[in-house]
Design a protein around this motif. Structure first.
Motif, PDB file in Angstrom:
ATOM      1  N   LEU A 129      -8.835 110.295 111.443  1.00 21.50           N
ATOM      2  CA  LEU A 129      -9.044 109.526 110.217  1.00 21.50           C
ATOM      3  C   LEU A 129      -8.324 110.208 109.055  1.00 21.50           C
ATOM      4  O   LEU A 129      -7.592 109.573 108.287  1.00 21.50           O
ATOM      5  N   ARG A 130      -8.532 111.512 108.940  1.00 23.29           N
ATOM      6  CA  ARG A 130      -7.944 112.238 107.797  1.00 23.29           C
ATOM      7  C   ARG A 130      -6.427 112.181 107.828  1.00 23.29           C
ATOM      8  O   ARG A 130      -5.766 112.174 106.795  1.00 23.29           O
ATOM      9  N   ARG A 131      -5.876 112.130 109.035  1.00 22.31           N
ATOM     10  CA  ARG A 131      -4.435 112.007 109.206  1.00 22.31           C
ATOM     11  C   ARG A 131      -3.930 110.699 108.596  1.00 22.31           C
ATOM     12  O   ARG A 131      -2.855 110.628 108.038  1.00 22.31           O
ATOM     13  N   LYS A 132      -4.763 109.639 108.696  1.00 22.17           N
ATOM     14  CA  LYS A 132      -4.372 108.328 108.169  1.00 22.17           C
ATOM     15  C   LYS A 132      -4.468 108.267 106.654  1.00 22.17           C
ATOM     16  O   LYS A 132      -3.931 107.375 106.023  1.00 22.17           O
ATOM     17  N   VAL A 133      -5.242 109.202 106.077  1.00 28.02           N
ATOM     18  CA  VAL A 133      -5.524 109.163 104.646  1.00 28.02           C
ATOM     19  C   VAL A 133      -4.875 110.371 103.978  1.00 28.02           C
ATOM     20  O   VAL A 133      -5.335 111.496 104.125  1.00 28.02           O
ATOM     21  N   GLY A 134      -3.791 110.137 103.248  1.00 21.20           N
ATOM     22  CA  GLY A 134      -3.136 111.239 102.549  1.00 21.20           C
ATOM     23  C   GLY A 134      -3.880 111.566 101.277  1.00 21.20           C
ATOM     24  O   GLY A 134      -4.526 110.702 100.695  1.00 21.20           O
ATOM     25  N   MET A 135      -3.769 112.802 100.839  1.00 20.28           N
ATOM     26  CA  MET A 135      -4.488 113.169  99.616  1.00 20.28           C
ATOM     27  C   MET A 135      -3.594 113.991  98.692  1.00 20.28           C
ATOM     28  O   MET A 135      -2.900 114.912  99.127  1.00 20.28           O
ATOM     29  N   ILE A 136      -3.631 113.640  97.412  1.00 18.02           N
ATOM     30  CA  ILE A 136      -2.865 114.343  96.381  1.00 18.02           C
ATOM     31  C   ILE A 136      -3.874 114.915  95.396  1.00 18.02           C
ATOM     32  O   ILE A 136      -4.820 114.241  95.028  1.00 18.02           O
ATOM     33  N   PHE A 137      -3.652 116.159  94.987  1.00 19.87           N
ATOM     34  CA  PHE A 137      -4.654 116.836  94.160  1.00 19.87           C
ATOM     35  C   PHE A 137      -4.114 117.150  92.769  1.00 19.87           C
ATOM     36  O   PHE A 137      -2.912 117.284  92.567  1.00 19.87           O
ATOM     37  N   GLN A 138      -5.057 117.352  91.839  1.00 21.39           N
ATOM     38  CA  GLN A 138      -4.663 117.723  90.480  1.00 21.39           C
ATOM     39  C   GLN A 138      -3.873 119.027  90.472  1.00 21.39           C
ATOM     40  O   GLN A 138      -2.881 119.159  89.760  1.00 21.39           O
ATOM     41  N   ASN A 139      -4.301 120.002  91.288  1.00 16.66           N
ATOM     42  CA  ASN A 139      -3.614 121.297  91.292  1.00 16.66           C
ATOM     43  C   ASN A 139      -2.606 121.427  92.417  1.00 16.66           C
ATOM     44  O   ASN A 139      -2.286 122.534  92.843  1.00 16.66           O
ATOM     45  N   PHE A 140      -2.155 120.322  92.935  1.00 20.79           N
ATOM     46  CA  PHE A 140      -1.095 120.247  93.967  1.00 20.79           C
ATOM     47  C   PHE A 140      -1.546 120.830  95.308  1.00 20.79           C
ATOM     48  O   PHE A 140      -1.249 120.270  96.356  1.00 20.79           O
ATOM     49  N   ASN A 141      -2.231 121.984  95.249  1.00 23.47           N
ATOM     50  CA  ASN A 141      -2.721 122.633  96.472  1.00 23.47           C
ATOM     51  C   ASN A 141      -1.636 122.914  97.493  1.00 23.47           C
ATOM     52  O   ASN A 141      -1.831 122.743  98.692  1.00 23.47           O
ATOM     53  N   LEU A 142      -0.487 123.346  97.006  1.00 27.17           N
ATOM     54  CA  LEU A 142       0.539 123.836  97.920  1.00 27.17           C
ATOM     55  C   LEU A 142       0.233 125.302  98.210  1.00 27.17           C
ATOM     56  O   LEU A 142      -0.475 125.957  97.447  1.00 27.17           O
ATOM     57  N   VAL A 143       0.775 125.798  99.328  1.00 25.16           N
ATOM     58  CA  VAL A 143       0.708 127.235  99.563  1.00 25.16           C
ATOM     59  C   VAL A 143       1.895 127.839  98.821  1.00 25.16           C
ATOM     60  O   VAL A 143       3.042 127.676  99.218  1.00 25.16           O
ATOM     61  N   LYS A 144       1.615 128.511  97.712  1.00 23.83           N
ATOM     62  CA  LYS A 144       2.677 128.876  96.775  1.00 23.83           C
ATOM     63  C   LYS A 144       3.659 129.885  97.344  1.00 23.83           C
ATOM     64  O   LYS A 144       4.824 129.902  96.980  1.00 23.83           O
ATOM     65  N   ARG A 145       3.182 130.742  98.245  1.00 21.05           N
ATOM     66  CA  ARG A 145       4.061 131.766  98.788  1.00 21.05           C
ATOM     67  C   ARG A 145       4.918 131.264  99.931  1.00 21.05           C
ATOM     68  O   ARG A 145       5.754 131.994 100.449  1.00 21.05           O
ATOM     69  N   SER A 146       4.670 130.045 100.377  1.00 17.78           N
ATOM     70  CA  SER A 146       5.465 129.514 101.492  1.00 17.78           C
ATOM     71  C   SER A 146       6.601 128.644 100.950  1.00 17.78           C
ATOM     72  O   SER A 146       6.575 128.203  99.803  1.00 17.78           O
TER      73      SER A 146
END
Lengths: 250, 265
Positions: free
Chosen positions: A82-99
């Protein structure tokens, strides 16, 4: 005949463990391909509403249906699908900054891989190509090998969008995606979301604070206040006064 | 009205910092009291200072030829520290993840793991060395096992505290793409903690090089064995060489590790 709603809330309540009321008797149907904007003050329950859709939060009572399936019944693999079908975008981006940017984008696809393959970075040629295409769509292809923290806020958010694209989502949930961006990058991010909605037919739900942006991009606007739905109109029925009403202090 | 008159009221004990003052006084009293109870006598310290100078004078003629003999045991000490720290760290990593509240939500598992780690940490390294010398006999094996357990206890705590301070955002993002638990750890947690892990590993290595010189004193291999022998034989010119060489080696290792850690940050 009207199409089956892609998301449906049936009398959903959410009370947090500390007693805070997150959602109160929510009934809402979202149609496939809609661009829905949710407006309301901070703490009105917008984020909670969004997170009950992909089960990041469990409702205390009531049902949330995605594609006709009640999400609270899903566990393990079914929940991850289910979660795979639902993409999510966050206020703080939530990227792994060091990657690297590429690593971040490919991480959107890892649920399709066995754990050991994803950890060793053994992605298929097709997926590497897909990652490049996703970055190209948000105009950041030339940043692919840079570290994520070297990008500006707006660029990071668009990398997050590219990551979501790797999932082939049917739904994108964007939780105040532009709250920490300047006006120029705001437009770029909102345009990207609009493009995905119009070109790929992805259902998009965005939490926003900005009334002008809501009016510019939404097909339909929903207002929340103290955990309740207080407003729900298609865009051609919405007036600016209505929206300002939602933002009146209580 | 004047702004100073509109300030919010402070209670009198806030105003005169009574809490801080009384804490300092109580701590001071406790130190004096415990010194008296334990029989720590400063007069004795000053009175026996000449013994110390006496020792220094006798060590003032280092037997430099001895260096060729202690080169090997010093190397062994460093090797013991490296092997012990590495083994301890390898075991500490999985347990640190199990003890971190943002990775394991089940407070029972977490509590159990932390209790176990606390137990390991209460064992003093000298006690461990004494036990393992009895088990494995005199030699480097006892030293390595001691250092492995000692670093395991220390590193696991440092590591789980690092894990708990990370930005939770990427974890949420990886959950939302449907990742499995190990994938979440690898993609969202490891990149955030790796540098600090390496930094703490080097720090532990530093401590272990120092500790292993003392452990040898109990027979757990390395330079400490030679230190003990020279002291027992009152051969202070050899003792001096051992101390100087140990200081030099520890100093060099500290410089290297500090340099690497600064580069990582």
């Amino acid at each position: 005949m009207k199409a089956q709603p892609i998301i449906e809330f049936q009398n959903v309540n959410k009370v947090y463990d500390n007693g805070t009321v997150g959602l109160k008797a929510i009934n809402l149907k979202v149609n496939p391909g809609e661009f829905l904007v949710v407006v309301g003050l901070s703490g009105a329950g917008k984020s909670t509403l969004m997170r009950t859709i992909n089960q990041m939060h469990r409702p205390s009572s009531g049902k949330v249906l995605v594609d006709g399936v009640e999400v609270a019944t899903l566990k393990g693999t079914a929940l991850r699908e289910l979660r795979r079908k639902v993409g999510m975008i966050f206020q703080n981006f939530n990227l792994v900054k060091r990657s690297s940017v590429e690593h971040n984008v490919l991480s959107g696809k890892i649920s399709y891989y066995p754990t050991w393959k994803s950890i060793l970075g053994l992605y298929s040629k097709a997926d590497k190509r897909k990652a490049a295409q996703a970055l190209d769509r948000v105009n950041l292809l030339e940043k692919i090998y840079m570290r994520a923290d070297q990008l500006s806020g707006g660029q990071q958010q668009r990398v997050a969008i590219a990551r979501t694209l790797m999932q082939d989502p049917k739904i994108i949930l964007a939780d105040e995606p532009i709250a920490s961006l300047d006006p120029l990058t705001t437009t770029a991010v909102m345009n990207d979301l609009q493009k995905l909605n119009q070109e790929d037919g992805i259902t998009v739900i965005v939490n926003l604070h900005s009334v002008p942006l809501a009016l510019k991009y939404a097909d339909r606007i929903v207002g929340m206040r103290a955990g309740q739905l207080v407003y729900d109109e298609p865009i051609d029925q919405v007036t600016e006064e209505d929206l300002n009403q939602i933002y009146q202090p209580m | 009205m004047d702004v100073m008159k509109r300030l919010p009221r402070q209670s009198w004990w806030q105003k005169y910092h009574l809490k801080t003052i009384s804490l300092v006084i109580i701590t001071g009293l406790l130190i004096i009291l415990s010194a008296q109870v334990a029989g720590v006598d400063l007069a004795m310290f000053w009175g026996n200072l000449d013994q110390f100078t006496n020792l220094l004078v006798r060590m003032a003629h280092p037997d430099w030829a001895y260096i060729t003999i202690i080169g090997q045991p010093i190397l062994e000490t460093i090797q013991m520290a490296i092997i012990g720290t590495t083994i301890g760290t390898c075991f500490a990593i999985p347990l640190a993840f199990l003890a971190a509240s943002n990775i394991v939500q089940n407070s029972w598992i977490r509590g159990l793991v932390r209790f176990g780690l606390d137990l390991v940490r209460t064992l003093p390294d000298l006690l461990l060395a004494a036990i393992f010398v009895a088990v494995f006999g005199i030699g480097a094996t006892a030293g390595v096992v001691t250092l492995a357990i000692f670093s395991f206890g220390m590193v696991s705590k440092l590591f789980y505290e690092v894990i708990e301070t990370i930005d939770e955002g990427p974890i949420e993002a990886m959950k939302s793409v449907g990742a499995r638990k190990l994938q979440i750890i690898h993609f969202a947690v490891v990149p955030q903690v790796l540098n600090q892990f390496i930094s703490y590993f080097l720090y532990t290595l530093e401590i272990n090089v120092r500790a292993s010189t003392v452990l040898g004193y109990l027979g757990a291999g390395g330079i400490g064995v030679y230190l003990q022998r020279s002291l027992n034989e009152f051969n202070y010119s050899q003792t001096a060489v051992i101390i100087i060489m140990t200081l030099v080696v520890v100093f060099i290792i500290n410089i290297i590790s500090n340099y690497l850690r600064e580069r990582l940050m």
